[in-house]
Design an enzyme around this catalytic site. Structure first.
Site, PDB file in Angstrom:
ATOM      1  N   ASP A  80      -8.698  14.608   2.300  1.00 34.64           N
ATOM      2  CA  ASP A  80      -8.287  13.026   2.012  1.00 34.64           C
ATOM      3  C   ASP A  80      -8.211  12.558   0.530  1.00 34.64           C
ATOM      4  O   ASP A  80      -8.590  13.264  -0.255  1.00 34.64           O
ATOM      5  CB  ASP A  80      -9.350  12.245   3.021  1.00 34.64           C
ATOM      6  CG  ASP A  80      -8.835  10.822   2.863  1.00 34.64           C
ATOM      7  OD1 ASP A  80      -7.553  10.327   3.316  1.00 34.64           O
ATOM      8  OD2 ASP A  80      -9.621   9.918   2.457  1.00 34.64           O
ATOM      9  N   SER A  81      -7.479  11.261   0.447  1.00 31.91           N
ATOM     10  CA  SER A  81      -7.394  10.848  -0.943  1.00 31.91           C
ATOM     11  C   SER A  81      -8.763  10.392  -1.300  1.00 31.91           C
ATOM     12  O   SER A  81      -8.800  10.048  -2.545  1.00 31.91           O
ATOM     13  CB  SER A  81      -6.335   9.793  -0.905  1.00 31.91           C
ATOM     14  OG  SER A  81      -6.725   8.779  -0.135  1.00 31.91           O
TER      15      SER A  81
ATOM     16  N   TYR B  27      -3.493   7.334  -2.738  1.00 32.81           N
ATOM     17  CA  TYR B  27      -2.173   8.076  -2.837  1.00 32.81           C
ATOM     18  C   TYR B  27      -0.965   7.013  -2.252  1.00 32.81           C
ATOM     19  O   TYR B  27       0.309   7.396  -2.744  1.00 32.81           O
ATOM     20  CB  TYR B  27      -2.482   9.150  -1.742  1.00 32.81           C
ATOM     21  CG  TYR B  27      -2.896  10.363  -2.320  1.00 32.81           C
ATOM     22  CD1 TYR B  27      -4.018  10.369  -3.267  1.00 32.81           C
ATOM     23  CD2 TYR B  27      -2.839  11.588  -1.501  1.00 32.81           C
ATOM     24  CE1 TYR B  27      -4.245  11.421  -3.811  1.00 32.81           C
ATOM     25  CE2 TYR B  27      -3.580  12.505  -1.922  1.00 32.81           C
ATOM     26  CZ  TYR B  27      -4.330  12.705  -2.877  1.00 32.81           C
ATOM     27  OH  TYR B  27      -4.969  13.945  -3.410  1.00 32.81           O
ATOM     28  N   GLY B  28      -1.268   5.956  -1.487  1.00 29.13           N
ATOM     29  CA  GLY B  28      -0.158   5.330  -1.253  1.00 29.13           C
ATOM     30  C   GLY B  28       1.054   4.907  -2.329  1.00 29.13           C
ATOM     31  O   GLY B  28       2.180   4.822  -1.846  1.00 29.13           O
TER      32      GLY B  28
ATOM     33  N   CYS C  99      -5.705  12.462   6.238  1.00 28.09           N
ATOM     34  CA  CYS C  99      -5.130  11.183   5.566  1.00 28.09           C
ATOM     35  C   CYS C  99      -3.543  11.157   6.149  1.00 28.09           C
ATOM     36  O   CYS C  99      -3.040  12.165   6.047  1.00 28.09           O
ATOM     37  CB  CYS C  99      -4.999  11.958   4.045  1.00 28.09           C
ATOM     38  SG  CYS C  99      -4.106  10.810   2.933  1.00 28.09           S
TER      39      CYS C  99
ATOM     40  N   THR D 204      -1.239   9.340   4.772  1.00 27.71           N
ATOM     41  CA  THR D 204      -0.175   9.803   3.519  1.00 27.71           C
ATOM     42  C   THR D 204      -0.048  11.264   3.502  1.00 27.71           C
ATOM     43  O   THR D 204       1.338  11.509   3.323  1.00 27.71           O
ATOM     44  CB  THR D 204      -0.602   8.929   2.338  1.00 27.71           C
ATOM     45  OG1 THR D 204      -1.073   7.600   2.670  1.00 27.71           O
ATOM     46  CG2 THR D 204       0.244   9.059   1.400  1.00 27.71           C
TER      47      THR D 204
ATOM     48  N   CYS E 198      -4.227   4.472   8.404  1.00 25.91           N
ATOM     49  CA  CYS E 198      -4.723   5.099   7.204  1.00 25.91           C
ATOM     50  C   CYS E 198      -6.314   5.475   7.633  1.00 25.91           C
ATOM     51  O   CYS E 198      -6.846   4.493   8.321  1.00 25.91           O
ATOM     52  CB  CYS E 198      -4.721   4.059   6.195  1.00 25.91           C
ATOM     53  SG  CYS E 198      -5.576   4.643   4.471  1.00 25.91           S
ATOM     54  N   THR E 199      -6.721   6.702   7.264  1.00 21.35           N
ATOM     55  CA  THR E 199      -8.064   6.751   7.760  1.00 21.35           C
ATOM     56  C   THR E 199      -9.268   6.037   7.122  1.00 21.35           C
ATOM     57  O   THR E 199     -10.401   6.130   7.465  1.00 21.35           O
ATOM     58  CB  THR E 199      -8.336   8.444   7.706  1.00 21.35           C
ATOM     59  OG1 THR E 199      -8.298   8.601   6.267  1.00 21.35           O
ATOM     60  CG2 THR E 199      -7.630   9.046   8.595  1.00 21.35           C
TER      61      THR E 199
END
Length: 271
Positions: free
Chosen positions: A10-11, A42-43, A73, A75, A183-184
């Site tokens: 994930d980010s 990351y968006g 994630c 994204t 979005c997590t």
């Protein structure tokens, strides 16, 4: 049977919502988690950047000999899932299809909302995935770029969070009966989102839905972990170990977590 760990990426800390559900539903599985907190969110990033960053995390997880990779994630799933799946010989799963499928099953009015990062909304992956499964559903998409920053800064219970959530969701209020948390990071704001949207709106946690698919894949490939103790879960972050630990220990509600700082930039390069 296969006791190698499952890799999650994930980010930042958002994928911990997937990790929690995985640990609850699949207690015999070890996990290795990488959160790229230093380069979050990351968006706002370009597609090329997101793909490159995702490969850094994928290659890091491969170095830990994982048996499966979960893109925890939205994204990364939207931008890189199919690219990564084509290159790897282990199962790779994202979070968009499970969330979309669950929303279609739950909606009574065929009006589904999706809240996600700018990149996920730009990709239109949720809309396209839902449209492939049901032409009757109307999708209302909304980017909520401030939500990730609130979670990453551990301000989920602040008045600022309440204000941002209530103001951001105004365009969707009264329009949908089902809302995908696309979005997590967003399940960490679930109570505020539910309060704003109203108790009659069903919230779909895309990450939690993905764990059911993970279980199916483990069975299909006969790579379930054996019942054993102790399990060694490892968590890595590219920045902010202390804040990551604070959020992780509260959210996962398990004892001493093994959390380390790591560098993944250009990790081993793409194959």
């Amino acid at each position: 049977m296969d006791n190698r760990p499952i890799g999650l990426l994930d980010s930042g800390v958002g994928g911990l919502t997937v990790a929690r559900e995985l640990l609850r539903q699949l207690p015999n599985e070890e996990i290795v988690y990488i959160g790229d907190t230093r380069r979050a969110p990351y968006g706002p990033r370009s597609r090329e950047q997101i793909i490159a960053f995702t490969w850094d995390m994928v290659n890091f997880l491969l170095s830990k000999d994982v048996k499966m990779i979960v893109m925890a994630c939205n994204t990364a799933t939207a931008m890189a899932l199919e690219i990564v799946k084509e290159k790897l010989d282990i199962p790779v799963i994202g979070v968009i299809l499970p969330g979309a499928s669950s929303a279609i099953q739950k909606t009574k009015t065929n009006k589904i909302g999706v809240i996600a990062t700018q990149a996920s909304i730009r990709s239109d992956e949720y809309h396209k995935t839902i449209a492939r499964k049901s032409s009757a559903v109307e999708v209302y998409s909304l980017a909520c770029p401030k939500f990730v920053s609130i979670v990453e800064s551990n301000e989920m219970e602040s008045e600022i969070a309440r204000k941002v959530v209530s103001e951001s969701l105004v365009p969707l209020i009264g329009k949908v009966d089902t809302l995908i948390l696309g979005c997590t990071h967003y399940p960490l704001l679930r109570s505020l989102i539910q309060e704003t949207m109203g108790k009659e709106v069903r919230l779909i946690d895309s990450g939690a839905e993905a764990v059911r698919d993970i279980s199916v894949l483990l069975n299909y490939f006969s790579i379930n972990g054996q019942e054993r103790q102790p399990l060694e879960h490892r968590f890595y972050t590219t920045a902010g170990v202390n804040s990551f630990r604070e959020i992780a220990e509260k959210w996962l509600n398990i004892g001493q977590l093994q959390i380390e700082h790591t560098e993944i930039e250009n990790f081993n390069k793409e194959k």
